[in-house]
Design a protein around this motif. Structure first.
Motif, mmCIF file in Angstrom:
data_model
loop_
_atom_site.group_PDB
_atom_site.id
_atom_site.type_symbol
_atom_site.label_atom_id
_atom_site.label_comp_id
_atom_site.label_asym_id
_atom_site.label_seq_id
_atom_site.Cartn_x
_atom_site.Cartn_y
_atom_site.Cartn_z
ATOM 1 N N UNK A 98 -10.603 -3.967 -18.142
ATOM 2 C CA UNK A 98 -9.400 -2.675 -17.538
ATOM 3 C C UNK A 98 -8.929 -2.068 -18.402
ATOM 4 N N UNK A 99 -8.301 -2.449 -19.143
ATOM 5 C CA UNK A 99 -7.560 -2.002 -20.178
ATOM 6 C C UNK A 99 -8.182 -1.469 -21.343
ATOM 7 N N UNK A 100 -9.418 -2.345 -21.931
ATOM 8 C CA UNK A 100 -10.303 -1.753 -22.691
ATOM 9 C C UNK A 100 -11.462 -0.485 -21.783
ATOM 10 N N UNK A 101 -11.297 -0.389 -20.404
ATOM 11 C CA UNK A 101 -11.922 0.975 -20.131
ATOM 12 C C UNK A 101 -10.839 2.172 -20.248
ATOM 13 N N UNK A 102 -9.683 1.856 -20.065
ATOM 14 C CA UNK A 102 -8.620 3.373 -19.309
ATOM 15 C C UNK A 102 -8.152 3.481 -20.739
#
Length: 271
Positions: free
Chosen positions: A128-132
């Motif tokens: 999720x952090x990588x996507x954001x």
């Protein structure tokens, strides 16, 4: 990663099933509501906690809304494959190991070895952090040790991405990879085509960038990049005393550089 127990340990000897419903004659969870659905890491943790708490196969089947055979199959999958145990014995091995509370037993390692791709709760947080943060998909895939398509599939399962095109726009992909190819098929561009974006004189947080060139799978993805560069330029141009930046889009065939769409150009206003 924790070590696996030696198959020769006394606790690893084949044992008879200890739960009365193991013969399947009273299958309380037969055909459960969640039949056929994938096991998430959170549900696996719930299963492990249930076994440690002493719940029977029937109780676990009811709690997970799955059949008793599905519970036994998942417990068997948590048993190291190198032990070579039959499913029923492997499930009982896992039950005994969990109840015993062996801190060296890594059931996730067994699942990863058998299922190839396994996403833990911690993995999902990182994803999720990588996507954001718009981390490059090839870098993210390499970090987890999976191929780009595996990561895209999980992004979709988490509700982050809605298509190959969306993943390409947010994180990019290897031009010759599966995600890029399927993103191209979703777009209006023909196969083996790419959009070249060149921006001259853009202001970045670290200083002026005379020329920036990037490749995109569609006109839409390239325009997203233009908007992002516009935001960057307008945030830094006054500090760097820079004027407008210029940009160009060139849709081209990868193998021949033949135009496959209308070229575009424009300016990015300074702050």
């Amino acid at each position: 990663m924790g070590r696996h127990a030696n198959p020769g340990d006394p606790a690893d000897e084949p044992v008879a099933p200890t739960h009365p419903e193991e013969d399947g004659s009273t299958e309380p969870g037969r055909g459960g509501i969640r039949r056929g659905s994938a096991w998430s890491d959170a549900e696996n943790i719930q299963l492990v906690d249930g076994v440690k708490a002493g719940r029977s196969i029937a109780e676990l089947a009811t709690a997970h809304e799955r059949s008793s055979s599905a519970i036994r199959a998942q417990l068997a999958a948590m048993c190291p494959a190198e032990l070579g145990l039959a499913r029923a014995v492997a499930a009982e091995w896992t039950i005994r190991r969990l109840v015993r509370g062996d801190g060296h037993y890594d059931w996730r390692r067994s699942l990863r070895a058998k299922r190839r791709v396994y996403w833990s709760v911690e993995d999902d947080v990182l994803l999720r952090a990588a996507w954001t943060d718009r981390e490059p998909l090839p870098v993210v895939a390499a970090h987890f040790g999976y191929v780009e398509h595996d990561v895209h599939k999980r992004l979709t399962e988490l509700g982050l991405s809605t298509s190959y095109q969306a993943t390409m726009v947010q994180m990019g992909a290897t031009p010759t990879g599966v995600v890029s190819a399927r993103a191209r098929r979703e777009s209006a561009l023909p196969p083996l085509s790419v959009v070249v974006l060149q921006v001259n004189g853009v202001a970045s947080a670290s200083g002026p960038v005379p020329v920036a060139v990037s490749l995109h799978s569609s006109i839409e993805a390239a325009h997203v990049a233009v908007r992002e560069l516009s935001r960057l330029h307008q945030a830094n141009s006054a500090r760097l005393r820079m004027g407008p930046a210029s940009w160009w889009l060139w849709p081209r065939m990868v193998d021949s550089h033949r135009p496959v769409g209308r070229d575009e150009s424009g300016q990015i206003a300074a702050a």
